[in-house]
Design a protein around this motif. Sequence first.
Motif, PDB file in Angstrom:
ATOM      1  N   PRO A   1       7.814 -11.512  -8.764  1.00  0.00           N
ATOM      2  CA  PRO A   1       6.673 -12.269  -8.203  1.00  0.00           C
ATOM      3  C   PRO A   1       6.814 -12.063  -6.668  1.00  0.00           C
ATOM      4  O   PRO A   1       7.861 -11.673  -6.024  1.00  0.00           O
ATOM      5  N   VAL A   2       5.741 -12.634  -6.041  1.00  0.00           N
ATOM      6  CA  VAL A   2       5.628 -12.456  -4.789  1.00  0.00           C
ATOM      7  C   VAL A   2       5.727 -14.009  -3.991  1.00  0.00           C
ATOM      8  O   VAL A   2       5.060 -14.967  -4.642  1.00  0.00           O
ATOM      9  N   TYR A   3       6.711 -14.199  -3.218  1.00  0.00           N
ATOM     10  CA  TYR A   3       6.969 -15.615  -2.583  1.00  0.00           C
ATOM     11  C   TYR A   3       6.777 -15.320  -1.105  1.00  0.00           C
ATOM     12  O   TYR A   3       7.537 -14.438  -0.544  1.00  0.00           O
TER      13      TYR A   3
ATOM     14  N   VAL B   1      10.824  -6.784  -1.157  1.00  0.00           N
ATOM     15  CA  VAL B   1       9.864  -5.777  -0.430  1.00  0.00           C
ATOM     16  C   VAL B   1       9.206  -6.511   0.556  1.00  0.00           C
ATOM     17  O   VAL B   1       8.373  -7.355   0.028  1.00  0.00           O
ATOM     18  N   GLN B   2       8.927  -5.922   1.620  1.00  0.00           N
ATOM     19  CA  GLN B   2       8.014  -6.585   2.704  1.00  0.00           C
ATOM     20  C   GLN B   2       6.582  -6.020   2.536  1.00  0.00           C
ATOM     21  O   GLN B   2       6.584  -5.048   2.186  1.00  0.00           O
ATOM     22  N   PRO B   3       5.752  -6.472   3.253  1.00  0.00           N
ATOM     23  CA  PRO B   3       4.112  -6.089   3.257  1.00  0.00           C
ATOM     24  C   PRO B   3       4.296  -4.851   3.757  1.00  0.00           C
ATOM     25  O   PRO B   3       4.698  -4.471   4.783  1.00  0.00           O
ATOM     26  N   SER B   4       3.526  -3.855   3.167  1.00  0.00           N
ATOM     27  CA  SER B   4       3.243  -2.437   3.671  1.00  0.00           C
ATOM     28  C   SER B   4       4.447  -1.597   3.410  1.00  0.00           C
ATOM     29  O   SER B   4       4.431  -0.219   3.951  1.00  0.00           O
ATOM     30  N   SER B   5       5.712  -2.035   3.207  1.00  0.00           N
ATOM     31  CA  SER B   5       6.825  -1.240   3.106  1.00  0.00           C
ATOM     32  C   SER B   5       6.998  -0.589   1.808  1.00  0.00           C
ATOM     33  O   SER B   5       6.850  -1.578   0.752  1.00  0.00           O
ATOM     34  N   GLY B   6       7.257   0.615   1.521  1.00  0.00           N
ATOM     35  CA  GLY B   6       7.414   1.156   0.321  1.00  0.00           C
ATOM     36  C   GLY B   6       6.312   1.220  -0.740  1.00  0.00           C
ATOM     37  O   GLY B   6       5.095   0.616  -0.154  1.00  0.00           O
TER      38      GLY B   6
ATOM     39  N   GLY C   1       5.824  -0.486  -3.336  1.00  0.00           N
ATOM     40  CA  GLY C   1       5.124  -1.979  -3.704  1.00  0.00           C
ATOM     41  C   GLY C   1       4.662  -2.856  -2.592  1.00  0.00           C
ATOM     42  O   GLY C   1       3.726  -3.506  -2.744  1.00  0.00           O
ATOM     43  N   GLY C   2       5.209  -2.498  -1.234  1.00  0.00           N
ATOM     44  CA  GLY C   2       4.716  -3.299  -0.343  1.00  0.00           C
ATOM     45  C   GLY C   2       3.119  -2.822   0.213  1.00  0.00           C
ATOM     46  O   GLY C   2       2.261  -3.685   0.556  1.00  0.00           O
ATOM     47  N   ALA C   3       2.952  -1.461  -0.028  1.00  0.00           N
ATOM     48  CA  ALA C   3       1.617  -0.925   0.088  1.00  0.00           C
ATOM     49  C   ALA C   3       0.494  -1.522  -0.807  1.00  0.00           C
ATOM     50  O   ALA C   3      -0.602  -1.804  -0.443  1.00  0.00           O
ATOM     51  N   THR C   4       1.124  -1.187  -2.173  1.00  0.00           N
ATOM     52  CA  THR C   4       0.151  -2.060  -3.300  1.00  0.00           C
ATOM     53  C   THR C   4       0.123  -3.284  -2.897  1.00  0.00           C
ATOM     54  O   THR C   4      -1.255  -4.281  -3.291  1.00  0.00           O
ATOM     55  N   MET C   5       0.862  -4.332  -2.538  1.00  0.00           N
ATOM     56  CA  MET C   5       0.653  -5.614  -2.351  1.00  0.00           C
ATOM     57  C   MET C   5      -0.442  -5.999  -1.317  1.00  0.00           C
ATOM     58  O   MET C   5      -1.166  -6.863  -1.501  1.00  0.00           O
TER      59      MET C   5
ATOM     60  N   SER D   1       2.827   9.473   1.518  1.00  0.00           N
ATOM     61  CA  SER D   1       1.826   8.365   1.723  1.00  0.00           C
ATOM     62  C   SER D   1       2.451   7.029   1.806  1.00  0.00           C
ATOM     63  O   SER D   1       1.902   5.982   2.241  1.00  0.00           O
ATOM     64  N   ILE D   2       3.843   6.788   1.693  1.00  0.00           N
ATOM     65  CA  ILE D   2       4.492   5.602   1.816  1.00  0.00           C
ATOM     66  C   ILE D   2       5.507   5.630   2.810  1.00  0.00           C
ATOM     67  O   ILE D   2       6.138   6.647   3.113  1.00  0.00           O
ATOM     68  N   THR D   3       6.034   4.532   3.106  1.00  0.00           N
ATOM     69  CA  THR D   3       7.467   4.525   3.984  1.00  0.00           C
ATOM     70  C   THR D   3       8.451   4.636   2.922  1.00  0.00           C
ATOM     71  O   THR D   3       8.381   4.372   1.812  1.00  0.00           O
ATOM     72  N   HIS D   4       9.483   4.957   3.603  1.00  0.00           N
ATOM     73  CA  HIS D   4      11.029   5.137   2.720  1.00  0.00           C
ATOM     74  C   HIS D   4      11.947   4.251   3.075  1.00  0.00           C
ATOM     75  O   HIS D   4      13.201   4.557   3.110  1.00  0.00           O
TER      76      HIS D   4
END
Length: 281
Positions: A36-38, A60-65, A67-71, A87-90
């Motif tokens: 979940p996202v908290y 996982v922070q927003p825009s990171s990796g 999952g973050g990009a998907t979020m 296309s993503i951060t690492h």
Amino acid sequence: MSMPPTLLRPRDGDAVRAALRDLAALGEVPILFGGPVYDDTLLLTEFVGTRTGNLRGLAVQPSSGLGGATMVAGRPMSVADYRHAVSITHDYDGPVLSEGIRAVLAVPVLVDGRTRAVLYGAHRSSAPFGGRTADRMVAVARSLGEELRIRDEVDRRMRLHETHTTTGGVAAGAEQIREVHAELRHLAAASPSPLQEQLRAMADRLAQALTGTTADTASLTSRELDVLAQVALGCTNSEAAQRLSLKPETVKAYLRSAAGKLGASTRYESVSKARRAGLLP
């Protein structure tokens, strides 16, 4: 934003786990995980098919990796070769690569346009996800989003009830709980399993929360309780039939059966006795 726990609300992580198990049962994706996202942070808590514990508890922070990009994007995203994806951060290469993950698909679980959880599917080989697999993950994510939306609505109604109670509006609050209870059973009647069972269980807990009793719901069938819940709101047989997608004659049969079990002679006596037994709020 995270939702505060209530008497009725199970952990959202439990719902994520159930969704991942449904996907695992299809046998198409060897690694499944998510959480979940908290407060705008995705917390990975649920896993199927992983070999290490390195991803557990990862924030996982927003825009990171991926999952973050998907979020942030609010749409499914994938990479066929995680290690070399540009296309993503690492930020999370360590735990991801130590699990041997190569191809990854991340699917957001949306509630009112906001990402409330993310489901991941992964392979240990570099290969794009097939359309059928992606479609199934999206379908499960949508079903989970609807479940979370319903949980939110129950929480909202419960908070409203608490407000009415503390300000002297007990009767009005109780009536609103009855409306929510009937709506949950209405939604359950139109929902697929296992969401149907979950919604009915939430309705049962709602009744018990208001009456303060632990009822033996096995004394009436689910359909009998569905019908009584509508009648308790003042619905006619025709109105109850329409809400539950039944024929009026079928509604009458369920009412007769429920009355017999409860020892009641009228529909209103059936509702009254069901409430005293803790079967209805």
